[in-house]
Design a protein around this motif. Structure first.
Motif: not given
Length: 124
Positions: A91-97, A119-122, A1-9
């Motif tokens: 400021t936005a939700v950041y996605y990788c693809a 989520q990145v909030t500035v 199963q393919v998963q991409l997991v973002e982190s660091g926001g």
């Protein structure tokens, strides 16, 4: 199963930095072009940056050129987005693809796999 997991926001003040990570499982990310997209409330998802699989060519939206840097670590099966001099408009939700091609494409609908977003909030 393919998963991409973002982190660091997170929440940062204007002018500060964040580094986002996109860790993959179930696929070899080095064989994919990888893009970062973002979506602010009430706005459409937009492309921010992309790195090709072939030669590591990088692409940036005009709004982030000179401030953001995309990179990949194939040994860790991870792509990063270093974001410096952040602005409130970032400021936005950041996605990788990930796209099963060697080169980048600009469209949201071009990509095969997506992460859940971070989520990145500035704000001051």
């Amino acid at each position: 199963q393919v998963q991409l997991v973002e982190s660091g926001g997170g929440l940062v003040q204007p002018g500060e930095s964040l580094r986002l990570s996109c860790a993959a499982s179930g696929l070899t990310l080095g064989n994919y072009a990888v893009g970062w997209f973002r979506q602010a409330p009430g706005k459409e998802r937009e492309g921010v940056s992309c790195i090709s699989a072939s030669d590591g060519s990088t692409y940036y939206a005009d709004s982030v050129k000179g401030r953001f840097t995309i990179s990949r670590d194939n040994a860790k099966n991870t792509v990063y987005l270093q974001m410096n001099k952040l602005k409130p408009e970032d400021t936005a939700v950041y996605y990788c693809a990930a796209l099963k091609l060697e080169w980048c494409l600009p469209g949201v609908n071009d990509y095969d796999y997506w992460g859940q977003g971070t989520q990145v909030t500035v704000s001051s």
